[in-house]
Design a protein around this motif. Structure first.
Motif, PDB file in Angstrom:
ATOM      1  N   ASN A 157    -148.434  31.278  -0.985  1.00 26.94           N
ATOM      2  CA  ASN A 157    -148.814  30.079  -1.652  1.00 26.94           C
ATOM      3  C   ASN A 157    -150.198  29.617  -1.019  1.00 26.94           C
ATOM      4  OD1 ASN A 157    -149.116  27.592  -2.762  1.00 26.94           O
ATOM      5  ND2 ASN A 157    -147.256  26.854  -2.046  1.00 26.94           N
ATOM      6  N   ARG A 158    -151.166  30.204  -1.863  1.00 22.46           N
ATOM      7  CA  ARG A 158    -152.594  29.791  -1.249  1.00 22.46           C
ATOM      8  C   ARG A 158    -153.165  28.480  -1.386  1.00 22.46           C
ATOM      9  NH1 ARG A 158    -156.161  33.992  -1.358  1.00 22.46           N
ATOM     10  NH2 ARG A 158    -157.802  32.652  -2.068  1.00 22.46           N
ATOM     11  N   ALA A 159    -152.502  27.419  -2.281  1.00 22.40           N
ATOM     12  CA  ALA A 159    -152.735  26.107  -2.380  1.00 22.40           C
ATOM     13  C   ALA A 159    -152.337  25.414  -1.145  1.00 22.40           C
ATOM     14  CB  ALA A 159    -152.091  25.569  -3.628  1.00 22.40           C
ATOM     15  N   ALA A 160    -151.112  25.856  -0.624  1.00 27.50           N
ATOM     16  CA  ALA A 160    -150.589  25.206   0.745  1.00 27.50           C
ATOM     17  C   ALA A 160    -151.398  25.675   1.907  1.00 27.50           C
ATOM     18  CB  ALA A 160    -149.148  25.959   0.995  1.00 27.50           C
ATOM     19  N   LEU A 161    -151.971  26.777   1.808  1.00 30.13           N
ATOM     20  CA  LEU A 161    -153.070  27.149   2.967  1.00 30.13           C
ATOM     21  C   LEU A 161    -154.220  26.692   2.855  1.00 30.13           C
ATOM     22  CD1 LEU A 161    -151.949  30.754   3.478  1.00 30.13           C
ATOM     23  CD2 LEU A 161    -151.207  28.709   4.613  1.00 30.13           C
ATOM     24  N   GLY A 164    -157.183  26.441  -2.420  1.00 29.69           N
ATOM     25  CA  GLY A 164    -157.458  26.145  -3.686  1.00 29.69           C
ATOM     26  C   GLY A 164    -156.320  26.390  -4.452  1.00 29.69           C
ATOM     27  N   PRO A 165    -156.265  26.167  -6.043  1.00 29.69           N
ATOM     28  CA  PRO A 165    -155.223  26.516  -6.918  1.00 29.69           C
ATOM     29  C   PRO A 165    -155.003  28.106  -7.020  1.00 29.69           C
ATOM     30  CG  PRO A 165    -157.091  25.748  -8.067  1.00 29.69           C
ATOM     31  CD  PRO A 165    -157.701  25.592  -6.785  1.00 29.69           C
ATOM     32  N   THR A 166    -153.566  28.378  -7.296  1.00 24.87           N
ATOM     33  CA  THR A 166    -153.300  29.690  -7.263  1.00 24.87           C
ATOM     34  C   THR A 166    -153.498  29.934  -8.901  1.00 24.87           C
ATOM     35  OG1 THR A 166    -151.036  29.160  -7.465  1.00 24.87           O
ATOM     36  CG2 THR A 166    -151.770  29.827  -5.217  1.00 24.87           C
TER      37      THR A 166
END
Length: 175
Positions: A157-161, A164-166
Motif C-alpha cells: 500500500n504505497r499511499a499508506a507509506l 502518493g496514490p496507488t
C-alpha cells in the motif's frame, strides 16, 4: 603557566612548562652505557670482566637484543681501554669482530640473510607426492544452492507509506 599543587602547603607551586626545556631535561636522563659501570682495580679482575662482557655481547647479538648488545660492547670497550695494549690481544680482536657484527645489523645484506632464513630450504631426499584428482574434490566441495521459496503475490500500500496514490486499475488488497 603556573598551577598550585594539591598539597596543603600554600607556598608550594608547580610550574608547568610548554615543553621547550625537554632537551635539557632529557640530557640528565641519558641512556646508560657500560662505560659508566665500575671497573675493577686489579688486572685479572679486569680480564675476567672483559670475558664476561664479550660473552654477553655475543649472546645479545645472536638474539638480536640490540640494546643489551650496545651496553655490553661499550662495557667491553671501557675494559679494553683500561688494560695495557699488550694484554688481551685476542679479546680485542673478538671485540672488533663483535662490533662489526653489531654495526651490520640494519644493512641490506643482513636483511637479505634474514629473508633467506625465513624461507626454509626444501629437503633433498623428500618424496614427491603424486597430484590428487582435484576435479572430484571440487564437485564435492561446491555447496548446493538454497531452494527458492515462493512468496506468492504481495501488494504494498504505497499511499499508506506516503508515496502518493496507488494505481486504481489493479486495486489494493491490503486495506
Amino acid at each position: 603557566m603556573v598551577r598550585r599543587s594539591q598539597s596543603s602547603n600554600p607556598r608550594s607551586v608547580v610550574v608547568l612548562t610548554s615543553g621547550t626545556d625537554w632537551g635539557t631535561r632529557a640530557a640528565g636522563q641519558r641512556r646508560s652505557s657500560g662505560a659508566e659501570s665500575p671497573i675493577p682495580r686489579r688486572q685479572p679482575a679486569k680480564i675476567k670482566a672483559l670475558h664476561q662482557a664479550l660473552h654477553l655481547a655475543r649472546l645479545a647479538i645472536d638474539k638480536k637484543n640490540w640494546s643489551a648488545a650496545r651496553y655490553a660492547l661499550s662495557r667491553a670497550r671501557a675494559l679494553t681501554d683500561a688494560l695495557p695494549t699488550n694484554v688481551a690481544v685476542r679479546e680485542r680482536e673478538q671485540l672488533s669482530a663483535l662490533r662489526k657484527r653489531y654495526a651490520a645489523r640494519n644493512t641490506p645484506a643482513a636483511k637479505n640473510a634474514k629473508q633467506a632464513k625465513a624461507t626454509p630450504a626444501k629437503r633433498v631426499g623428500a618424496k614427491k607426492l603424486a597430484p590428487k584428482n582435484s576435479t572430484a574434490k571440487k564437485a564435492e566441495q561446491r555447496p548446493k544452492p538454497a531452494p527458492v521459496r515462493d512468496l506468492g503475490d504481495r501488494f504494498i500500500n504505497r499511499a499508506a507509506l506516503g508515496y502518493g496514490p496507488t494505481d486504481e486499475t489493479k486495486g489494493s488488497r491490503t486495506r
